[in-house]
Design an enzyme around this catalytic site. Structure first.
Site, PDB file in Angstrom:
ATOM      1  CE  LYS A   1      -7.865  -0.016   4.958  1.00  0.00           C
ATOM      2  NZ  LYS A   1      -6.356  -0.044   4.886  1.00  0.00           N
TER       3      LYS A   1
ATOM      4  CG  PHE B   1      -1.959   1.092   1.247  1.00  0.00           C
ATOM      5  CD1 PHE B   1      -3.001   0.726   0.653  1.00  0.00           C
ATOM      6  CD2 PHE B   1      -2.048   2.108   1.975  1.00  0.00           C
ATOM      7  CE1 PHE B   1      -4.322   1.676   0.539  1.00  0.00           C
ATOM      8  CE2 PHE B   1      -2.936   3.088   1.892  1.00  0.00           C
ATOM      9  CZ  PHE B   1      -4.143   2.941   1.253  1.00  0.00           C
TER      10      PHE B   1
ATOM     11  NE  ARG C   1      -9.870  -2.829  -3.022  1.00  0.00           N
ATOM     12  CZ  ARG C   1      -9.223  -2.181  -1.919  1.00  0.00           C
ATOM     13  NH1 ARG C   1      -8.307  -2.586  -1.470  1.00  0.00           N
ATOM     14  NH2 ARG C   1      -9.936  -1.208  -1.357  1.00  0.00           N
TER      15      ARG C   1
HETATM   16  C1  LIG Z   1      -5.698   1.403   4.474  1.00  0.00           C
HETATM   17  C2  LIG Z   1      -4.453   1.094   4.837  1.00  0.00           C
HETATM   18  C3  LIG Z   1      -3.578   1.888   5.663  1.00  0.00           C
HETATM   19  C4  LIG Z   1      -4.480   3.125   5.789  1.00  0.00           C
HETATM   20  O1  LIG Z   1      -3.601   4.103   6.358  1.00  0.00           O
HETATM   21  P1  LIG Z   1      -4.142   5.502   7.052  1.00  0.00           P
HETATM   22  O2  LIG Z   1      -3.200   6.238   7.831  1.00  0.00           O
HETATM   23  O3  LIG Z   1      -5.271   4.866   7.996  1.00  0.00           O
HETATM   24  O4  LIG Z   1      -4.652   6.181   6.040  1.00  0.00           O
HETATM   25  C5  LIG Z   1      -2.251   1.749   5.686  1.00  0.00           C
HETATM   26  N1  LIG Z   1      -1.732   0.654   5.210  1.00  0.00           N
HETATM   27  C6  LIG Z   1      -2.352  -0.162   4.461  1.00  0.00           C
HETATM   28  C7  LIG Z   1      -1.736  -1.620   4.100  1.00  0.00           C
HETATM   29  C8  LIG Z   1      -3.693  -0.153   4.237  1.00  0.00           C
HETATM   30  O5  LIG Z   1      -4.414  -1.108   3.491  1.00  0.00           O
END
Ligand SMILES: *Cc1c(COP(=O)(O)O)cnc(C)c1O
Length: 431
Positions: free
Chosen positions: A224, A129, A390
């Site tokens: 989530k 991510f 997804r």
């Molecule tokens: C959703 C997600 C985040 C979210 O980070 P935020 O700081 O809450 O915006 C971080 N890492 C991964 C792998 C995610 O899927």
């Protein structure tokens, strides 16, 4: 034979987790398959927030820090997450966002132990991510290190004694691929590296055992699968061997705010980190958001009575397998390619299909009340350059008939070609 909607009703009737759906305020005539992006609203949340606002804040005012336990929220909610991720009581705190927590644990990991100039790399997965990669790159730059990106399959050959830290997301946000936490952690430890796991797509979705895997640090997301609400605070864990060492002053996180101090209400001029994981707290907790997250976590407590995480995992695998089977048999010839591992043990709780017109197809599906999401192909990832549809399968509230209906609508969208309508190609800020 392809399962019928009636077959799915039979599965729902036999589902031990079925009563939990009643804990959620789901909108009418919507099939929600995006709990991997933003979890749904628990029924208890609205009343709980009202109570915190009107009673704890409105009447209790400043006294509520003690009388309503606001000051212990970070640790209390941490304990309600710990059992979902194989951590012990007192080892997890809830604070800040996942991105901020990543910064804190990466900095703590980089500065832990004797400096070793030979260890030049932070290693991560190319399709991790983006926020993880951006934060890791910042930390690398601050310490004269280099962020090295590899494919998940190359990890084993890329680990050597030049690696300081391995940062990985347990379940890939695009493909839903689940990495072998224990094996990768062991391989990283074998070359003397520390391992940080991002559990954003794992906590509440798949069984996680951080202690069994002997991981070093973990972070994860509250909004989530944990259903904490938009922007819910995130969590952070460190193995007790790092927080409970005799020279525990050594484990420093950079955001040394007062609520991570050993004795915040002594108001001393010098910073002394709190014992244990509490030092990863920085400032004052967002009490209203914490209250909402607690409602999400309490549903998992109730799930214990219906079989807990093992039952959730079994259902998640069954829902995803049903969706794959229905889509692959009914949508044949419509250009969908499964990118999620077919082998249940290798996937999290989502299913992704590549499709050349994925964006418009998803918009058409959403217009029909089936909510998944879309992730554009990434130019720098040659193996995964396609646009993805997804679908997240949250076993707390998704029914087998929902899966059947979703596949039915997807088939209709592709068969009729309705995705070609101009309105389905207009892009908003958030996909
Ligand atoms: C959703 C997600 C985040 C979210 O980070 P935020 O700081 O809450 O915006 C971080 N890492 C991964 C792998 C995610 O899927």
């Amino acid at each position: 034979m392809t399962p019928t909607r009636q077959d799915c009703s039979v599965l729902d009737a036999a589902d031990p987790l079925a009563p939990l759906r009643g804990e959620f305020a789901l909108p009418e005539s919507t099939v929600y398959l995006d709990g991997n992006s933003l979890g749904v609203l628990p029924k208890a949340t609205a009343a709980r927030i009202a109570q915190v606002v009107q009673h704890e804040w409105g009447k209790g005012l400043i006294r509520s820090w003690n009388s309503a336990g606001w000051i212990t929220l970070a640790a209390r909610l941490g304990d309600k997450i710990a059992w979902l991720i194989g951590a012990g009581a007192g080892e997890v705190v809830v604070a800040d966002s996942t991105s901020v927590n990543l910064y804190k644990v990466l900095k703590a990991a980089v500065t832990l132990g004797e400096p070793n100039p030979k260890r030049r790399f932070i290693v991560s997965e190319r399709s991790n991510f983006p926020t993880d990669l951006y934060i890791a790159d910042s930390v690398a730059r601050e310490h004269g290190l280099t962020l090295k990106l590899v494919d998940a399959d190359e990890l084993a050959t890329q680990l050597d004694d030049e690696v300081a830290i391995v940062l990985l997301t347990h379940v890939n946000y695009r493909t839903g691929r689940l990495l072998d936490m224990a094996a990768i952690t062991a391989a990283a430890h074998a070359v003397g590296a520390l391992v940080v796991w991002d559990l954003a797509h794992s906590a509440g979705a798949v069984p996680v055992d951080l202690k069994l895997a002997n991981a070093d640090f973990a972070v994860g997301c509250g909004y989530k699968y944990l259903n904490g609400g938009p922007g819910a605070p995130a969590f952070v864990w460190a193995h007790p061997r790092h927080t409970e060492r005799m020279d525990h002053e050594q484990l420093r996180q950079p955001l040394s705010g007062w609520l991570g101090h050993r004795a915040p209400f002594e108001f001393t001029a010098d910073y002394r980190p709190a014992l244990g994981i509490q030092r990863f707290v920085c400032g004052t907790p967002p009490v209203l958001s914490m209250a909402a997250l607690e409602c999400g976590l309490d549903v998992f407590m109730q799930a214990e009575r219906h079989g807990g995480m093992p039952a959730l995992r079994r259902k998640s695998i069954a829902l995803a397998a049903l969706f794959i089977e229905l889509v692959e048999t009914r949508c044949v010839g419509h250009g969908l390619t499964l990118v999620t591992p077919r082998e249940p043990a290798l996937r999290g709780s989502q299913v992704s299909f590549a499709h050349a017109n994925g964006f418009a197809a998803m918009q058409a599906l959403i217009a029909r009340g089936v909510i998944g999401d879309f992730r554009a192909g990434t130019a720098d990832d040659t193996n995964q350059s396609s646009d993805l549809l997804r679908f997240g399968f949250t076993p707390l509230y998704t029914r087998f008939v929902d899966v059947w209906d979703a596949a039915d609508h997807l088939h209709a969208v592709l068969e009729t070609g309705e995705w070609r309508e101009a309105r389905f190609s207009q892009r908003a800020a958030v996909t």
